[in-house]
Design a protein around this motif. Sequence first.
Motif, PDB file in Angstrom:
ATOM      1  N   GLY A   1       0.830  -1.209   0.000  1.00  0.00           N
ATOM      2  CA  GLY A   1       0.000   0.000   0.000  1.00  0.00           C
ATOM      3  C   GLY A   1       0.862   1.255   0.000  1.00  0.00           C
ATOM      4  O   GLY A   1       0.613   2.195  -0.759  1.00  0.00           O
ATOM      5  N   LYS A   2       1.900   1.266   0.840  1.00  0.00           N
ATOM      6  CA  LYS A   2       2.819   2.424   0.894  1.00  0.00           C
ATOM      7  C   LYS A   2       3.583   2.566  -0.426  1.00  0.00           C
ATOM      8  O   LYS A   2       3.780   3.681  -0.917  1.00  0.00           O
ATOM      9  CB  LYS A   2       3.806   2.255   2.046  1.00  0.00           C
ATOM     10  CG  LYS A   2       3.176   2.107   3.394  1.00  0.00           C
ATOM     11  CD  LYS A   2       3.078   3.417   4.085  1.00  0.00           C
ATOM     12  CE  LYS A   2       2.537   3.148   5.482  1.00  0.00           C
ATOM     13  NZ  LYS A   2       1.865   4.273   6.029  1.00  0.00           N
ATOM     14  N   LEU A   3       4.018   1.430  -1.003  1.00  0.00           N
ATOM     15  CA  LEU A   3       4.754   1.471  -2.270  1.00  0.00           C
ATOM     16  C   LEU A   3       3.855   1.955  -3.409  1.00  0.00           C
ATOM     17  O   LEU A   3       4.309   2.657  -4.304  1.00  0.00           O
ATOM     18  CB  LEU A   3       5.335   0.098  -2.599  1.00  0.00           C
ATOM     19  CG  LEU A   3       6.434  -0.403  -1.665  1.00  0.00           C
ATOM     20  CD1 LEU A   3       6.805  -1.843  -2.001  1.00  0.00           C
ATOM     21  CD2 LEU A   3       7.651   0.487  -1.745  1.00  0.00           C
ATOM     22  N   THR A   4       2.588   1.585  -3.375  1.00  0.00           N
ATOM     23  CA  THR A   4       1.650   2.028  -4.404  1.00  0.00           C
ATOM     24  C   THR A   4       1.444   3.535  -4.314  1.00  0.00           C
ATOM     25  O   THR A   4       1.433   4.232  -5.328  1.00  0.00           O
ATOM     26  CB  THR A   4       0.302   1.295  -4.266  1.00  0.00           C
ATOM     27  OG1 THR A   4       0.538  -0.108  -4.351  1.00  0.00           O
ATOM     28  CG2 THR A   4      -0.671   1.707  -5.352  1.00  0.00           C
ATOM     29  N   GLU A   5       1.307   4.046  -3.088  1.00  0.00           N
ATOM     30  CA  GLU A   5       1.131   5.494  -2.890  1.00  0.00           C
ATOM     31  C   GLU A   5       2.357   6.267  -3.361  1.00  0.00           C
ATOM     32  O   GLU A   5       2.240   7.284  -4.045  1.00  0.00           O
ATOM     33  CB  GLU A   5       0.906   5.804  -1.416  1.00  0.00           C
ATOM     34  CG  GLU A   5      -0.440   5.411  -0.879  1.00  0.00           C
ATOM     35  CD  GLU A   5      -0.528   5.640   0.633  1.00  0.00           C
ATOM     36  OE1 GLU A   5       0.304   6.400   1.179  1.00  0.00           O
ATOM     37  OE2 GLU A   5      -1.422   5.046   1.245  1.00  0.00           O
ATOM     38  N   SER A   6       3.548   5.788  -2.977  1.00  0.00           N
ATOM     39  CA  SER A   6       4.776   6.535  -3.248  1.00  0.00           C
ATOM     40  C   SER A   6       5.311   6.345  -4.664  1.00  0.00           C
ATOM     41  O   SER A   6       5.798   7.289  -5.273  1.00  0.00           O
ATOM     42  CB  SER A   6       5.864   6.113  -2.256  1.00  0.00           C
ATOM     43  OG  SER A   6       5.438   6.341  -0.939  1.00  0.00           O
TER      44      SER A   6
END
Length: 159
Positions: free
Chosen positions: A126-131
């Motif tokens: 989720g964090k990698l998708t956002e960033s």
Amino acid sequence: MPRRLNRKCVACAELSVEDAIALHGDEGDGCWEPSKCHRRRSHYRHRDDNNRRRRRQGLAVKDGLLPSPTAYGAVLLLVRDGADQPIHAIGVEIWQGNQKIEAIAAQHTIGMRSRDIQTYLQELLGKLTESYGIAKFDPPPKEIPISQCPIPACPHTHE
């Protein structure tokens, strides 16, 4: 297999348009076709330069001179002693082409159950998708033996 060169057209391409029409037009041998001959003459005139340019582009591809991709990828780091062993720690490396952009430090999974590990991985994604727009890890994961655990305070490696 490529077509053979038409020697008559090669010789014609070296002439000016007026001379070519006079030699091969209605008053010449009659082979001049305006719809085809202008393009064909241009092809024969620039053939060597085009082939040279094409070969140079091929060499650039072989030598790795292509621009780096702009898309990001994530490699999952699993610290464990084999595929059938429990996971000791999890980390992530973010890559763009041949360049490592960032590394998310490895975290111990001591006391975590498999569903906790799955939840942790989903949160990471989720964090990698956002960033970075990364939706999944690039397979296969990179496996590191427990004896080389990158966490400084690891009870298994730094006793």
